[in-house]
Motif scaffolding. Structure first.
Motif, PDB file in Angstrom:
ATOM      1  N   UNK A 285       0.838  -1.197   0.000  1.00  0.00           N
ATOM      2  CA  UNK A 285       0.000   0.000   0.000  1.00  0.00           C
ATOM      3  C   UNK A 285       0.873   1.247   0.000  1.00  0.00           C
ATOM      4  N   UNK A 286       0.485   2.260  -0.815  1.00  0.00           N
ATOM      5  CA  UNK A 286       1.172   3.559  -0.836  1.00  0.00           C
ATOM      6  C   UNK A 286       0.123   4.661  -0.797  1.00  0.00           C
ATOM      7  N   UNK A 287       0.504   5.804  -0.196  1.00  0.00           N
ATOM      8  CA  UNK A 287      -0.471   6.854   0.089  1.00  0.00           C
ATOM      9  C   UNK A 287      -0.105   8.194  -0.526  1.00  0.00           C
ATOM     10  N   UNK A 288      -1.149   8.952  -0.872  1.00  0.00           N
ATOM     11  CA  UNK A 288      -1.024  10.301  -1.405  1.00  0.00           C
ATOM     12  C   UNK A 288      -1.978  11.204  -0.636  1.00  0.00           C
ATOM     13  N   UNK A 289      -1.676  12.482  -0.641  1.00  0.00           N
ATOM     14  CA  UNK A 289      -2.576  13.465  -0.039  1.00  0.00           C
ATOM     15  C   UNK A 289      -2.608  14.662  -0.978  1.00  0.00           C
ATOM     16  N   UNK A 290      -3.809  15.146  -1.268  1.00  0.00           N
ATOM     17  CA  UNK A 290      -3.988  16.344  -2.086  1.00  0.00           C
ATOM     18  C   UNK A 290      -4.668  17.395  -1.227  1.00  0.00           C
ATOM     19  N   UNK A 291      -4.000  18.526  -1.080  1.00  0.00           N
ATOM     20  CA  UNK A 291      -4.560  19.633  -0.315  1.00  0.00           C
ATOM     21  C   UNK A 291      -4.336  20.901  -1.127  1.00  0.00           C
ATOM     22  N   UNK A 292      -5.434  21.437  -1.677  1.00  0.00           N
ATOM     23  CA  UNK A 292      -5.312  22.562  -2.598  1.00  0.00           C
ATOM     24  C   UNK A 292      -4.598  22.085  -3.852  1.00  0.00           C
ATOM     25  N   UNK A 293      -3.456  22.686  -4.144  1.00  0.00           N
ATOM     26  CA  UNK A 293      -2.664  22.254  -5.303  1.00  0.00           C
ATOM     27  C   UNK A 293      -1.393  21.528  -4.875  1.00  0.00           C
ATOM     28  N   UNK A 294      -1.303  21.187  -3.592  1.00  0.00           N
ATOM     29  CA  UNK A 294      -0.119  20.506  -3.071  1.00  0.00           C
ATOM     30  C   UNK A 294      -0.384  19.008  -2.926  1.00  0.00           C
ATOM     31  N   UNK A 295       0.461  18.211  -3.567  1.00  0.00           N
ATOM     32  CA  UNK A 295       0.370  16.756  -3.501  1.00  0.00           C
ATOM     33  C   UNK A 295       1.532  16.248  -2.664  1.00  0.00           C
ATOM     34  N   UNK A 296       1.222  15.441  -1.665  1.00  0.00           N
ATOM     35  CA  UNK A 296       2.267  14.803  -0.877  1.00  0.00           C
ATOM     36  C   UNK A 296       2.225  13.317  -1.170  1.00  0.00           C
ATOM     37  N   UNK A 297       3.365  12.780  -1.603  1.00  0.00           N
ATOM     38  CA  UNK A 297       3.489  11.350  -1.887  1.00  0.00           C
ATOM     39  C   UNK A 297       4.323  10.710  -0.792  1.00  0.00           C
TER      40      UNK A 297
END
Length: 191
Positions: free
Chosen positions: A154-166
């Motif tokens: 499993x791998x995770x991403x987060x999108x907040x506004x225009x910022x993507x954290x991988x």
């Protein structure tokens, strides 16, 4: 990860990316004995050539269902995603998790996470596009989590506004307690 495809998605939506090797949320303990018992037999059915649909049904869906029941979330599998994006994007999402507001509220609202079962690294760009659409669909655009999994990793991403954290860490299915301690807070987060 297919860097050229991910770069295309980032450029198309004007997104910036941060890569890290640490959890996107503060882990929290989740009750899981019943789930552990169910998954014990399921992992034996998975082998190197098992297709995405089988892994999604045998491994991913039971985990998401467990968390949906535990946190009173709405879970939809194989859902068509249409009409939310100004860019005309559409397609089928493997799993959509949203906060349960009412059983009759539209699927498009209150989405907290998109989960894709993929056998290759193309899952990041695919999931990210769906996360952008989900963010646009929410009544209160905010943070959307994404999960790309083979069922076993499993791998995770987060999108907040225009910022993507991988989060570039590969989290294994087992021991399930670690995985659930990360998934639980992501799925129940309010957009």
């Amino acid at each position: 990860m297919q860097p050229h495809l991910l770069e295309l998605v980032l450029r198309e939506f004007g997104l910036q990316v941060i890569e890290q090797r640490s959890p996107l949320v503060v882990p929290r303990t989740v009750s899981c004995q019943l789930l552990c018992d169910r998954l014990e037999g399921m992992t034996a059915l998975i082998h190197a050539h098992t297709n995405e649909k089988t892994r999604a049904a045998l491994l991913v869906a039971p985990i998401l269902l467990h968390l949906a029941v535990l946190y009173q979330l709405h879970l939809a599998c194989g859902t068509a995603f249409y009409g939310c994006s100004a860019q005309g994007l559409s397609g089928t999402v493997d799993h959509v998790v949203r906060r349960a507001t009412s059983p009759r509220s539209p699927l498009a609202s209150n989405i907290t996470a998109i989960v894709e079962t993929k056998s290759s690294d193309r899952g990041f760009s695919h999931c990210l596009v769906q996360m952008v659409v989900a963010q646009q669909c929410n009544q209160h655009p905010g943070m959307i989590y994404g999960v790309v999994t083979t069922g076993l990793v499993w791998r995770f991403l987060k999108l907040e506004g225009t910022m993507v954290t991988l989060d570039l860490t590969d989290y294994p299915l087992l021991p399930i307690k670690l995985l659930l301690s990360l998934l639980g807070p992501m799925l129940q987060s309010a957009p």
